[in-house]
Enzyme design. Sequence first.
Site, PDB file in Angstrom:
ATOM      1  N   ASN A  50      -4.025  -8.236  -4.000  1.00  0.00           N
ATOM      2  CA  ASN A  50      -5.099  -8.479  -3.045  1.00  0.00           C
ATOM      3  C   ASN A  50      -5.156  -7.428  -1.883  1.00  0.00           C
ATOM      4  O   ASN A  50      -4.379  -6.948  -1.294  1.00  0.00           O
ATOM      5  CB  ASN A  50      -4.488  -9.777  -2.248  1.00  0.00           C
ATOM      6  CG  ASN A  50      -5.225  -9.936  -1.050  1.00  0.00           C
ATOM      7  OD1 ASN A  50      -6.627  -9.509  -0.838  1.00  0.00           O
ATOM      8  ND2 ASN A  50      -4.900 -10.601   0.082  1.00  0.00           N
ATOM      9  N   TRP A  51      -6.212  -6.710  -2.305  1.00  0.00           N
ATOM     10  CA  TRP A  51      -6.459  -5.302  -1.536  1.00  0.00           C
ATOM     11  C   TRP A  51      -6.751  -5.849   0.008  1.00  0.00           C
ATOM     12  O   TRP A  51      -7.082  -4.762   0.813  1.00  0.00           O
ATOM     13  CB  TRP A  51      -7.627  -4.608  -2.240  1.00  0.00           C
ATOM     14  CG  TRP A  51      -7.112  -3.712  -3.511  1.00  0.00           C
ATOM     15  CD1 TRP A  51      -5.842  -3.910  -3.813  1.00  0.00           C
ATOM     16  CD2 TRP A  51      -7.889  -3.073  -4.081  1.00  0.00           C
ATOM     17  NE1 TRP A  51      -5.695  -3.356  -4.959  1.00  0.00           N
ATOM     18  CE2 TRP A  51      -7.172  -2.789  -5.395  1.00  0.00           C
ATOM     19  CE3 TRP A  51      -9.167  -2.763  -4.442  1.00  0.00           C
ATOM     20  CZ2 TRP A  51      -7.274  -1.866  -6.542  1.00  0.00           C
ATOM     21  CZ3 TRP A  51      -9.519  -2.116  -5.462  1.00  0.00           C
ATOM     22  CH2 TRP A  51      -8.645  -1.625  -6.394  1.00  0.00           C
ATOM     23  N   LYS A  52      -7.025  -7.002   0.429  1.00  0.00           N
ATOM     24  CA  LYS A  52      -7.698  -7.334   1.874  1.00  0.00           C
ATOM     25  C   LYS A  52      -8.860  -6.183   2.094  1.00  0.00           C
ATOM     26  O   LYS A  52      -9.642  -5.856   1.277  1.00  0.00           O
ATOM     27  CB  LYS A  52      -6.627  -7.074   2.736  1.00  0.00           C
ATOM     28  CG  LYS A  52      -5.155  -7.658   2.217  1.00  0.00           C
ATOM     29  CD  LYS A  52      -4.069  -8.098   3.265  1.00  0.00           C
ATOM     30  CE  LYS A  52      -3.016  -8.425   2.498  1.00  0.00           C
ATOM     31  NZ  LYS A  52      -2.076  -9.019   3.524  1.00  0.00           N
TER      32      LYS A  52
ATOM     33  N   HIS B 114      -6.560 -17.933   1.504  1.00  0.00           N
ATOM     34  CA  HIS B 114      -5.270 -16.872   2.127  1.00  0.00           C
ATOM     35  C   HIS B 114      -5.010 -17.203   3.557  1.00  0.00           C
ATOM     36  O   HIS B 114      -5.835 -17.659   4.215  1.00  0.00           O
ATOM     37  CB  HIS B 114      -6.133 -15.628   1.725  1.00  0.00           C
ATOM     38  CG  HIS B 114      -4.713 -14.670   1.908  1.00  0.00           C
ATOM     39  ND1 HIS B 114      -4.335 -13.959   3.003  1.00  0.00           N
ATOM     40  CD2 HIS B 114      -4.099 -13.898   1.085  1.00  0.00           C
ATOM     41  CE1 HIS B 114      -3.521 -13.057   2.901  1.00  0.00           C
ATOM     42  NE2 HIS B 114      -3.178 -12.966   1.556  1.00  0.00           N
TER      43      HIS B 114
ATOM     44  N   GLU C 219      -4.628 -15.115   6.063  1.00  0.00           N
ATOM     45  CA  GLU C 219      -5.319 -14.523   6.805  1.00  0.00           C
ATOM     46  C   GLU C 219      -6.782 -15.183   7.162  1.00  0.00           C
ATOM     47  O   GLU C 219      -7.452 -15.174   8.282  1.00  0.00           O
ATOM     48  CB  GLU C 219      -5.681 -13.136   6.400  1.00  0.00           C
ATOM     49  CG  GLU C 219      -4.139 -12.350   6.631  1.00  0.00           C
ATOM     50  CD  GLU C 219      -3.972 -11.271   5.539  1.00  0.00           C
ATOM     51  OE1 GLU C 219      -4.974 -10.559   5.136  1.00  0.00           O
ATOM     52  OE2 GLU C 219      -2.933 -10.927   5.533  1.00  0.00           O
TER      53      GLU C 219
ATOM     54  N   GLU D 170       2.728 -18.410  -0.685  1.00  0.00           N
ATOM     55  CA  GLU D 170       2.597 -17.430   0.324  1.00  0.00           C
ATOM     56  C   GLU D 170       3.186 -17.849   1.594  1.00  0.00           C
ATOM     57  O   GLU D 170       2.414 -18.187   2.379  1.00  0.00           O
ATOM     58  CB  GLU D 170       1.550 -16.472   0.475  1.00  0.00           C
ATOM     59  CG  GLU D 170       0.758 -16.233  -0.858  1.00  0.00           C
ATOM     60  CD  GLU D 170      -0.088 -14.909  -0.526  1.00  0.00           C
ATOM     61  OE1 GLU D 170       0.246 -13.671  -1.262  1.00  0.00           O
ATOM     62  OE2 GLU D 170      -0.832 -15.162   0.155  1.00  0.00           O
TER      63      GLU D 170
ATOM     64  N   GLY E 206       3.096  -9.239   4.571  1.00  0.00           N
ATOM     65  CA  GLY E 206       3.008  -8.107   5.047  1.00  0.00           C
ATOM     66  C   GLY E 206       4.052  -7.537   6.042  1.00  0.00           C
ATOM     67  O   GLY E 206       4.069  -6.592   7.018  1.00  0.00           O
TER      68      GLY E 206
ATOM     69  N   SER F 277       5.303  -9.837   0.690  1.00  0.00           N
ATOM     70  CA  SER F 277       6.282  -8.683   0.750  1.00  0.00           C
ATOM     71  C   SER F 277       6.917  -8.535  -0.901  1.00  0.00           C
ATOM     72  O   SER F 277       8.139  -8.017  -0.846  1.00  0.00           O
ATOM     73  CB  SER F 277       7.519  -8.530   1.571  1.00  0.00           C
ATOM     74  OG  SER F 277       6.784  -8.736   3.081  1.00  0.00           O
TER      75      SER F 277
ATOM     76  N   GLY G  81       0.417  -5.003   0.062  1.00  0.00           N
ATOM     77  CA  GLY G  81       0.451  -3.741   0.130  1.00  0.00           C
ATOM     78  C   GLY G  81       1.053  -2.780  -1.093  1.00  0.00           C
ATOM     79  O   GLY G  81       0.540  -1.830  -1.294  1.00  0.00           O
TER      80      GLY G  81
HETATM   81  C1  PEP Z   1      -0.983 -10.876   0.390  1.00  0.00           C
HETATM   82  O1  PEP Z   1      -2.043 -10.440   1.079  1.00  0.00           O
HETATM   83  O2  PEP Z   1      -1.131 -11.942  -0.175  1.00  0.00           O
HETATM   84  C2  PEP Z   1       0.424 -10.256   0.482  1.00  0.00           C
HETATM   85  C3  PEP Z   1       1.291 -11.164  -0.178  1.00  0.00           C
HETATM   86  O3  PEP Z   1       0.602  -9.107   1.201  1.00  0.00           O
HETATM   87  P1  PEP Z   1       1.944  -8.480   0.957  1.00  0.00           P
HETATM   88  O4  PEP Z   1       2.217  -8.258  -0.354  1.00  0.00           O
HETATM   89  O5  PEP Z   1       1.616  -7.119   1.676  1.00  0.00           O
HETATM   90  O6  PEP Z   1       2.996  -9.255   1.866  1.00  0.00           O
END
Ligand code: PEP
Length: 252
Positions: free
Chosen positions: A10-12, A96, A98, A168, A174, A213, A235
Amino acid sequence: MGRKKLLVGNWKMNKTILEAEVFAKASLDLSAFAEQREIEIGVCPTFLGLKTVKEINPKLIVGAQNCSEFDHGAYTGEIAIPMLKEIGINWCLVGHSERRSYYGETNEHCNAKIKALIAADMVPLYCVGETLDQFEKGETKAVVEEQIRIGLSGLSADDVRNLVVAYEPVWSIGTGKNASKEIAQDVCGYIRKLLRASFGENAEKIRILYGGSVKPVNVKEYLSEPDIDGALVGGASLAVESFRELIANIGE
Ligand code: PEP
């Protein structure tokens, strides 16, 4: 038939079109590498990057990060499913954390989007998970149960055959504080149980990912758990080298 391992980045709100293009070119090798290891891989660029990435590497799963539940109309700033389909995009993240926390997306919105995606023959990747406060109060399973119950309400066992779910925990996204593999398996196993109760044996076909993460150093521990079929990675999915290490470390 076993569930094929799945690794989705997921590049956000990262990467311009040019930056996405650089990754897409390098991903041709990544696709071959992942294929050898029987791992499906994909990325979710911004809307602007979708077409470029899909055209450069048609083998890569390319998903949108969001979509409207409506097909067209007066919804300023939104992107409709037919617009995604026209450029060859068949996957889409839904719910998601966010989107839930910054843009007020509810389980009901997620349900409408998932239904619209399934009606369009697309793959919804539905994200669920509890906040830190909910985790500390021991409410994880109650929160996830509600997200699954409302988010997937009105769907038949046949509807969910292509669905993917990602657990998640919000406190791990993050933050570098990844959930232990025991916690992740416990919740993913619970999600499988909920799916089984609603959709019977088709629940065995639904891939459940862990996200939060995930890094090359810890990806393997999650994938060795029975109800975790892959990872949703933020990330660590941005750099080609790190993506390659994720694939390599998942192992044979
Ligand atoms: C995500 O954005 O879905 C995610 C899991 O981010 P990260 O791996 O950076 O925690």
